[in-house]
Design an enzyme around this catalytic site. Structure first.
Site, PDB file in Angstrom:
ATOM      1  N   ASN A  42       0.919  -1.304  -0.005  1.00  0.00           N
ATOM      2  CA  ASN A  42      -0.005  -0.067  -0.193  1.00  0.00           C
ATOM      3  C   ASN A  42       0.850   1.245  -0.255  1.00  0.00           C
ATOM      4  O   ASN A  42       1.822   1.420   0.735  1.00  0.00           O
ATOM      5  CB  ASN A  42      -0.912  -0.012   1.265  1.00  0.00           C
ATOM      6  CG  ASN A  42      -2.087   1.052   1.164  1.00  0.00           C
ATOM      7  OD1 ASN A  42      -1.816   2.057   0.492  1.00  0.00           O
ATOM      8  ND2 ASN A  42      -3.134   0.720   1.866  1.00  0.00           N
ATOM      9  N   ALA A  88     -14.088   2.310   0.836  1.00  0.00           N
ATOM     10  CA  ALA A  88     -12.758   1.698  -0.054  1.00  0.00           C
ATOM     11  C   ALA A  88     -12.529   2.883  -0.696  1.00  0.00           C
ATOM     12  O   ALA A  88     -13.308   3.830  -1.618  1.00  0.00           O
ATOM     13  CB  ALA A  88     -13.541   0.809  -1.174  1.00  0.00           C
ATOM     14  N   HIS A 106     -11.125   0.561  -8.250  1.00  0.00           N
ATOM     15  CA  HIS A 106     -10.747  -0.659  -8.977  1.00  0.00           C
ATOM     16  C   HIS A 106     -10.675  -1.695  -8.035  1.00  0.00           C
ATOM     17  O   HIS A 106     -10.309  -1.856  -6.870  1.00  0.00           O
ATOM     18  CB  HIS A 106      -9.346  -0.467  -9.411  1.00  0.00           C
ATOM     19  CG  HIS A 106      -8.869  -1.374 -10.438  1.00  0.00           C
ATOM     20  ND1 HIS A 106      -8.275  -1.045 -11.527  1.00  0.00           N
ATOM     21  CD2 HIS A 106      -8.780  -2.655 -10.300  1.00  0.00           C
ATOM     22  CE1 HIS A 106      -7.819  -2.002 -12.431  1.00  0.00           C
ATOM     23  NE2 HIS A 106      -8.046  -3.130 -11.392  1.00  0.00           N
ATOM     24  N   HIS A 130     -10.100  -4.447  -5.412  1.00  0.00           N
ATOM     25  CA  HIS A 130      -9.032  -4.970  -4.844  1.00  0.00           C
ATOM     26  C   HIS A 130      -9.451  -5.352  -3.342  1.00  0.00           C
ATOM     27  O   HIS A 130     -10.555  -4.930  -2.848  1.00  0.00           O
ATOM     28  CB  HIS A 130      -7.947  -3.607  -4.693  1.00  0.00           C
ATOM     29  CG  HIS A 130      -8.693  -2.598  -3.644  1.00  0.00           C
ATOM     30  ND1 HIS A 130      -9.751  -1.833  -4.018  1.00  0.00           N
ATOM     31  CD2 HIS A 130      -8.489  -2.103  -2.369  1.00  0.00           C
ATOM     32  CE1 HIS A 130      -9.967  -0.980  -3.295  1.00  0.00           C
ATOM     33  NE2 HIS A 130      -9.111  -1.218  -2.263  1.00  0.00           N
ATOM     34  N   CYS A 169     -18.042 -25.436  15.074  1.00  0.00           N
ATOM     35  CA  CYS A 169     -18.694 -26.794  14.636  1.00  0.00           C
ATOM     36  C   CYS A 169     -20.237 -26.876  15.178  1.00  0.00           C
ATOM     37  O   CYS A 169     -21.077 -27.429  14.253  1.00  0.00           O
ATOM     38  CB  CYS A 169     -17.692 -27.738  14.971  1.00  0.00           C
ATOM     39  SG  CYS A 169     -16.111 -28.045  14.412  1.00  0.00           S
ATOM     40  N   HIS A 185     -13.224 -28.740  10.188  1.00  0.00           N
ATOM     41  CA  HIS A 185     -12.581 -27.919  11.293  1.00  0.00           C
ATOM     42  C   HIS A 185     -11.122 -27.532  11.097  1.00  0.00           C
ATOM     43  O   HIS A 185     -10.448 -28.477  10.748  1.00  0.00           O
ATOM     44  CB  HIS A 185     -12.648 -28.732  12.763  1.00  0.00           C
ATOM     45  CG  HIS A 185     -12.047 -27.787  13.698  1.00  0.00           C
ATOM     46  ND1 HIS A 185     -12.802 -26.721  14.328  1.00  0.00           N
ATOM     47  CD2 HIS A 185     -10.713 -27.696  14.289  1.00  0.00           C
ATOM     48  CE1 HIS A 185     -12.091 -26.198  15.229  1.00  0.00           C
ATOM     49  NE2 HIS A 185     -10.732 -26.693  15.139  1.00  0.00           N
TER      50      HIS A 185
END
Lengths: 333, 333
Positions: free
Chosen positions: A77, A161, A165, A167, A200, A241
């Site tokens: 970034n 965002a 584009h 991402h 679970c 799991h």
């Protein structure tokens, strides 16, 4: 340089980053993305606008790094929340605790196509993103300063965002974040009482009651959680799991990509291309194969504002029951 | 009827309220309050638009309830998050837990003046609000189903204030909310290690270092917390240790009102009348006089959006250091 600081009451770490651009939101201004995207740093031909790529997939043999011809590209970034260079230097400041803002902040540019439409996105599209994320996690595991990796996607201006584009993002950090630690502690308590994984158990109750199920395939199930904080909040959980995301099999990646495509399509259709955030919760890097924790994906459409009451209490008011939300999503398409 | 549901992993209660109006935020529409406020249910003359008042202050002797002539008025919210009638009926639903959405949701109409300007608000204005809140808390303590009361104020559309007319809110609930329980648990751990209140220690460190102090008077101090989550987040703490808000003395209420006026004026000036949320954190109703917990006010200006990263981690990125924020606020006026 960003800095981690720890709240002395509840132990929550925050990142203080005074070098970061600070734009006060202006309510009188409707924000939208620029119509002309010739200056989009994520578009092919603009590779020079980003920092050098970390990983790229391409169908062209012998493609030069940081040139056109890629199908997916991972870059650091330009405005990272955390920086990769330096030492943590954990230390006190009177009664307080702090450390340097060490970590990694990467962008996964999902496709060269700036304007790709939802109906042209295939399961293969998500499979490639998951493969890239797994490759990056496996690599970052070598950095022993790191404790946790969050893979997430913000879609749309309302979900913050910055770029239009398509991402996703990956942030690797030297702490286990509070929310994940809470999940692990809660799951551990359940496990020590029941000797079963709480996730679970949720999967089996949801599959048998069916009322909150959104979709299901060989290896995955998607449902709106019983105590959903937000309208249309949806979780995707692997039936097998596992606490680590980056150890799943190729067949599971493919199954996960198929259910992701299905759930995102349903959400986009029912909520009219709404902004959303999606994120993967997995175990901490240094606690592998936990019997009590179960990796999963949380998808949160950005439909309502939260304020004083939610911030002050951590108690959310959700105006759409997960049973109603699941029904709408299940029955779409 | 709203319903409390408990997340089986982290134990967080949420309120599911399918009867609640659900408006999807529309980013293309700049929201604002109606210019014409003749239909404002909180304005004098419109008392018939609200449910019957619970409490009112007036300078007119012999004023009829629910008529004009009040200076402050407390009413039940027309769209309450929680309802006062009924039994909790705590019960299971398979592996999950739920109970009825019992509680109280009241609106404190702070003034008859719909358009009162910040510079005409006096310390006396806040003193009356605090007195009304305390009167309501003392009354609600008699309802043994209740565990916690949150007094808060959302100001401005960005902070989700549905009405423009100046008002605060009070929500009484049958659980201790997650955020408060976390503060209490953290403060208890600190106390068991240090035998001192963590908030008292923060006050003395802040007063001696001065760099994060916003204001101070006889009984109260206001500062930007060391690990502030949000830009310009400011806390007001009583210098005298107390965990209950409704037991403070008349002199303390007056001192608290003066610092509230000062801090709100500074925030309004520096942040150009920004939206904010403010809330009082006090001890749970059934845990009085806690040596380790310290009631306080948190003020959070609504300046930035949060999304996937913050939601997924509980880790906040704050682009304004509390030292800078405190300096701006301290030096205004």
């Amino acid at each position: 340089m960003p800095e981690f600081r720890r709240d002395p009451v509840i132990g929550r770490w925050v990142i203080i980053d005074s070098d970061r651009r600070f734009n006060k939101s202006d309510p009188s201004e409707t924000e939208s993305y620029p119509k002309d995207h010739s200056a989009c740093p994520f578009c092919p031909g603009n590779e020079y606008m980003t920092r050098p790529e970390i990983l790229a997939y391409s169908k062209i043999s012998g493609r030069m790094p940081n040139s056109k011809g890629w199908t997916l590209r991972v870059i650091p970034n330009n405005q990272p929340v955390l920086a990769i260079e330096g030492n943590l230097k954990r230390r006190g400041e009177g009664m307080y605790d702090k450390m340097e803002g060490i970590g990694a902040h990467e962008i996964i540019i999902e496709t060269p196509e700036h304007d790709i439409k939802q109906d042209r996105i295939t399961p293969q599209y998500y499979e490639t993103i998951y493969e890239a994320a797994i490759a990056r996690i496996k690599d970052l595991r070598n950095d022993l300063r790191l404790e946790y990796i969050l893979v997430f996607k913000n879609y749309g201006i309302l979900a913050n965002a910055v770029f239009e584009h398509p991402h996703s993002q990956l942030i690797a950090m030297p702490i286990v974040p509070k929310r994940v630690r809470e999940e692990i502690n809660g799951a551990k308590e359940y496990f020590s009482y029941k000797e079963r994984c709480v996730f679970c158990d949720m999967i089996s109750q949801e599959l048998s009651s069916e009322i909150r199920i959104v979709d299901e395939n060989e290896f995955f199930t998607a449902f709106c959680p019983y105590a959903a904080r937000y309208p249309f909040e949806t979780w995707i959980l692997p039936k097998n799991h596992a606490s680590d995301f980056d150890t799943i099999s190729a067949a599971e990646i493919s199954s996960c990509a198929r259910i992701t495509k299905s759930v995102f399509s349903k959400i986009s259709k029912v909520l009219d291309d709404s902004a959303f955030s999606a994120l993967i919760h997995m175990g901490p890097l240094k606690e592998k194969n936990m019997p009590h924790y179960h990796w999963h994906i949380e998808i949160i459409p950005k439909l309502i504002k939260t304020a004083g009451f939610e911030w002050g209490t951590g108690l959310y008011v959700n105006p759409v029951s997960p049973e109603d939300a699941a029904k709408y999503l299940r029955e779409s398409e």
